[in-house]
Structures are given as C-alpha cells and as structure tokens.
Design a protein around this motif. Structure first.
Motif, mmCIF file in Angstrom:
data_model
loop_
_atom_site.group_PDB
_atom_site.id
_atom_site.type_symbol
_atom_site.label_atom_id
_atom_site.label_comp_id
_atom_site.label_asym_id
_atom_site.label_seq_id
_atom_site.Cartn_x
_atom_site.Cartn_y
_atom_site.Cartn_z
ATOM 1 N N GLY A 170 0.838 -1.193 0.000
ATOM 2 C CA GLY A 170 0.000 0.000 0.000
ATOM 3 C C GLY A 170 0.873 1.242 0.000
ATOM 4 N N ASN A 171 0.279 2.341 -0.401
ATOM 5 C CA ASN A 171 1.032 3.591 -0.493
ATOM 6 C C ASN A 171 1.496 4.025 0.894
ATOM 7 O OD1 ASN A 171 1.619 6.493 -0.613
ATOM 8 N ND2 ASN A 171 0.874 6.337 -2.710
ATOM 9 N N ILE A 172 2.792 4.123 1.057
ATOM 10 C CA ILE A 172 3.362 4.427 2.369
ATOM 11 C C ILE A 172 2.997 5.825 2.835
ATOM 12 C CG2 ILE A 172 5.563 5.380 1.546
ATOM 13 C CD1 ILE A 172 6.938 3.713 3.743
ATOM 14 N N TYR A 173 2.668 6.709 1.910
ATOM 15 C CA TYR A 173 2.416 8.104 2.271
ATOM 16 C C TYR A 173 0.959 8.370 2.622
ATOM 17 C CZ TYR A 173 6.976 8.488 0.063
ATOM 18 O OH TYR A 173 8.284 8.310 -0.273
ATOM 19 N N THR A 174 0.043 7.541 2.102
ATOM 20 C CA THR A 174 -1.377 7.796 2.318
ATOM 21 C C THR A 174 -2.059 6.777 3.215
ATOM 22 O OG1 THR A 174 -1.981 6.563 0.320
ATOM 23 C CG2 THR A 174 -1.541 8.919 0.065
ATOM 24 N N MET A 175 -1.390 5.672 3.491
ATOM 25 C CA MET A 175 -2.011 4.643 4.311
ATOM 26 C C MET A 175 -2.172 5.125 5.743
ATOM 27 S SD MET A 175 -0.695 0.786 5.031
ATOM 28 C CE MET A 175 -0.662 0.427 3.290
ATOM 29 N N ARG A 176 -3.387 4.957 6.283
ATOM 30 C CA ARG A 176 -3.650 5.429 7.638
ATOM 31 C C ARG A 176 -3.289 4.391 8.683
ATOM 32 N NH1 ARG A 176 -9.323 8.894 7.631
ATOM 33 N NH2 ARG A 176 -8.665 10.509 6.186
ATOM 34 N N SER A 177 -3.635 3.155 8.417
ATOM 35 C CA SER A 177 -3.380 2.101 9.389
ATOM 36 C C SER A 177 -2.728 0.924 8.699
ATOM 37 C CB SER A 177 -4.685 1.639 10.046
ATOM 38 O OG SER A 177 -4.466 0.473 10.823
ATOM 39 N N ARG A 178 -1.571 0.561 9.192
ATOM 40 C CA ARG A 178 -0.846 -0.567 8.591
ATOM 41 C C ARG A 178 -1.557 -1.881 8.862
ATOM 42 N NH1 ARG A 178 1.264 3.493 6.831
ATOM 43 N NH2 ARG A 178 3.499 4.012 6.929
ATOM 44 N N ALA A 179 -2.407 -1.940 9.876
ATOM 45 C CA ALA A 179 -3.073 -3.178 10.257
ATOM 46 C C ALA A 179 -4.413 -3.381 9.556
ATOM 47 C CB ALA A 179 -3.285 -3.220 11.764
ATOM 48 N N ASN A 180 -4.834 -2.415 8.779
ATOM 49 C CA ASN A 180 -6.130 -2.479 8.107
ATOM 50 C C ASN A 180 -5.941 -2.990 6.683
ATOM 51 O OD1 ASN A 180 -8.607 -2.130 6.948
ATOM 52 N ND2 ASN A 180 -8.899 -0.049 7.704
ATOM 53 N N ALA A 181 -6.515 -4.147 6.398
ATOM 54 C CA ALA A 181 -6.358 -4.737 5.069
ATOM 55 C C ALA A 181 -6.879 -3.810 3.972
ATOM 56 C CB ALA A 181 -7.071 -6.084 5.003
ATOM 57 N N GLY A 182 -7.859 -3.003 4.303
ATOM 58 C CA GLY A 182 -8.435 -2.097 3.315
ATOM 59 C C GLY A 182 -7.481 -1.028 2.832
ATOM 60 N N GLY A 183 -6.402 -0.800 3.562
ATOM 61 C CA GLY A 183 -5.438 0.215 3.168
ATOM 62 C C GLY A 183 -4.428 -0.264 2.142
ATOM 63 N N TYR A 184 -4.461 -1.537 1.812
ATOM 64 C CA TYR A 184 -3.497 -2.113 0.874
ATOM 65 C C TYR A 184 -4.133 -2.258 -0.502
ATOM 66 C CZ TYR A 184 -0.644 -3.105 4.952
ATOM 67 O OH TYR A 184 0.109 -2.981 6.091
ATOM 68 N N ASN A 185 -3.377 -1.877 -1.518
ATOM 69 C CA ASN A 185 -3.901 -1.856 -2.875
ATOM 70 C C ASN A 185 -3.574 -3.128 -3.663
ATOM 71 O OD1 ASN A 185 -2.613 1.197 -2.294
ATOM 72 N ND2 ASN A 185 -4.758 1.126 -2.915
ATOM 73 N N TYR A 186 -2.514 -3.798 -3.275
ATOM 74 C CA TYR A 186 -2.038 -4.941 -4.048
ATOM 75 C C TYR A 186 -1.811 -6.134 -3.119
ATOM 76 C CZ TYR A 186 -1.058 -1.028 -7.130
ATOM 77 O OH TYR A 186 -1.176 0.109 -7.881
ATOM 78 N N TRP A 187 -2.157 -7.298 -3.619
ATOM 79 C CA TRP A 187 -2.067 -8.524 -2.826
ATOM 80 C C TRP A 187 -1.387 -9.627 -3.622
ATOM 81 C CZ3 TRP A 187 -3.794 -9.025 2.234
ATOM 82 C CH2 TRP A 187 -4.481 -7.914 2.742
ATOM 83 N N GLY A 188 -0.605 -10.432 -2.912
ATOM 84 C CA GLY A 188 -0.020 -11.613 -3.504
ATOM 85 C C GLY A 188 -0.998 -12.775 -3.441
ATOM 86 N N GLN A 189 -0.586 -13.906 -3.973
ATOM 87 C CA GLN A 189 -1.489 -15.046 -4.097
ATOM 88 C C GLN A 189 -1.561 -15.891 -2.835
ATOM 89 O OE1 GLN A 189 1.596 -15.138 -4.795
ATOM 90 N NE2 GLN A 189 2.379 -17.200 -4.472
ATOM 91 N N GLY A 190 -0.666 -15.673 -1.893
ATOM 92 C CA GLY A 190 -0.682 -16.434 -0.653
ATOM 93 C C GLY A 190 0.231 -17.648 -0.705
ATOM 94 N N THR A 191 0.750 -17.993 0.455
ATOM 95 C CA THR A 191 1.579 -19.190 0.589
ATOM 96 C C THR A 191 1.153 -19.909 1.863
ATOM 97 O OG1 THR A 191 3.863 -20.030 0.612
ATOM 98 C CG2 THR A 191 3.464 -17.956 1.780
ATOM 99 N N GLN A 192 0.976 -21.217 1.766
ATOM 100 C CA GLN A 192 0.472 -21.994 2.891
ATOM 101 C C GLN A 192 1.581 -22.285 3.888
ATOM 102 O OE1 GLN A 192 -2.782 -23.376 3.580
ATOM 103 N NE2 GLN A 192 -1.796 -23.840 5.537
ATOM 104 N N VAL A 193 1.296 -22.003 5.142
ATOM 105 C CA VAL A 193 2.201 -22.369 6.237
ATOM 106 C C VAL A 193 1.448 -23.299 7.174
ATOM 107 C CG1 VAL A 193 3.495 -21.541 8.235
ATOM 108 C CG2 VAL A 193 3.524 -20.233 6.089
ATOM 109 N N THR A 194 2.008 -24.468 7.388
ATOM 110 C CA THR A 194 1.397 -25.449 8.276
ATOM 111 C C THR A 194 2.371 -25.786 9.386
ATOM 112 O OG1 THR A 194 0.119 -26.399 6.443
ATOM 113 C CG2 THR A 194 0.337 -27.733 8.441
ATOM 114 N N VAL A 195 1.918 -25.606 10.615
ATOM 115 C CA VAL A 195 2.757 -25.877 11.779
ATOM 116 C C VAL A 195 2.245 -27.140 12.459
ATOM 117 C CG1 VAL A 195 3.717 -24.971 13.922
ATOM 118 C CG2 VAL A 195 3.126 -23.412 12.049
ATOM 119 N N SER A 196 3.105 -28.125 12.545
ATOM 120 C CA SER A 196 2.723 -29.391 13.169
ATOM 121 C C SER A 196 3.120 -29.393 14.644
ATOM 122 C CB SER A 196 3.388 -30.561 12.452
ATOM 123 O OG SER A 196 4.795 -30.467 12.558
ATOM 124 N N SER A 197 2.317 -30.067 15.437
ATOM 125 C CA SER A 197 2.581 -30.108 16.882
ATOM 126 C C SER A 197 3.494 -31.263 17.247
ATOM 127 C CB SER A 197 1.272 -30.214 17.656
ATOM 128 O OG SER A 197 0.565 -31.368 17.235
#
Length: 122
Positions: free
Chosen positions: A95-122
């Motif tokens: 997201g735009n570093i200059y206009t983003m209000r909250s880094r924790a708000n997904a709505g502030g990000y304009n571009y997204w990657g496809q995701g990568t699966q992380v699985t943690v075994s016990s």
C-alpha cells in the motif's frame, strides 16, 4: 505492482520458517508492505507490516520479524517458535506508504499476492 509470495511449507512447532514476497512494477520503496494470514473458517487477520517502522499483531510479537530489502524488492517474514495456531495461508500486500492510515487495516493495501500456505505441526 505484482506480488509473489513464496517459502511456505510444513514446519514443526518451535522451529523456524521464513516466507518471502517479491514485488515487481512500481517503486518498491514507496510502498508499505504487510503480511496477513487466513486460517480455515476464519477471517483474514493482520500479522505484521513495515514502512519506516515495524508493526506486529500481539499474537506474533516477539516471535515473528518482518524485514525488507529495497534493493531486491522483497519483504520477508521470519517466523520463529511457531505454534499450530499460526497455521494459515499467508498473504503479502502493498500500500502507499504516504497515504495509508493504518498498517493493520487490510483495506489500506492496494495490491495482494497469491498467498503461501504455512502449516505448523505439533
């Protein structure tokens, strides 16, 4: 901007794993970068973000570290001492570093990657 996440996989609880996100297009240094995750049946949640400062969700603070290499247009998430509760698809976002209000708000990000699966075994 196109984002490509990689590095996910299976890790044992208490181990470590680093996921990466490579960006192409745009000016990488002008973007705040974030990591979010989504577990099955749950909403997407904020994990960490980095601009000029670093931000972390309470659930990962002290265990995960976000970093960026502007020369490589890449952001990393180092996951130490993961638990099964960290199992999720991890998404990177920009997201735009200059206009983003909250880094924790997904709505502030304009571009997204496809995701990568992380699985943690016990």
């Amino acid at each position: 901007v196109q984002l490509q996440a990689s590095g996910g996989g299976l890790v044992q609880a208490g181990g470590s794993l680093r996921v990466s996100c490579a960006a192409s297009g745009g000016t990488f240094s002008s973007y705040a970068m974030g990591w979010f995750r989504q577990a099955p049946g749950k909403e997407r949640e904020f994990v960490a973000a980095i601009g000029s400062l670093r931000y972390y969700a309470d659930s990962v603070k002290g265990r995960f570290t976000i970093s960026r290499d502007d020369a490589k247009n890449t952001v990393y998430l180092q996951m130490n001492s993961p638990t099964p509760e960290d199992t999720a698809v991890y998404y990177c976002a920009a997201g735009n570093i200059y206009t983003m209000r909250s880094r924790a708000n997904a709505g502030g990000y304009n571009y997204w990657g496809q995701g990568t699966q992380v699985t943690v075994s016990s």
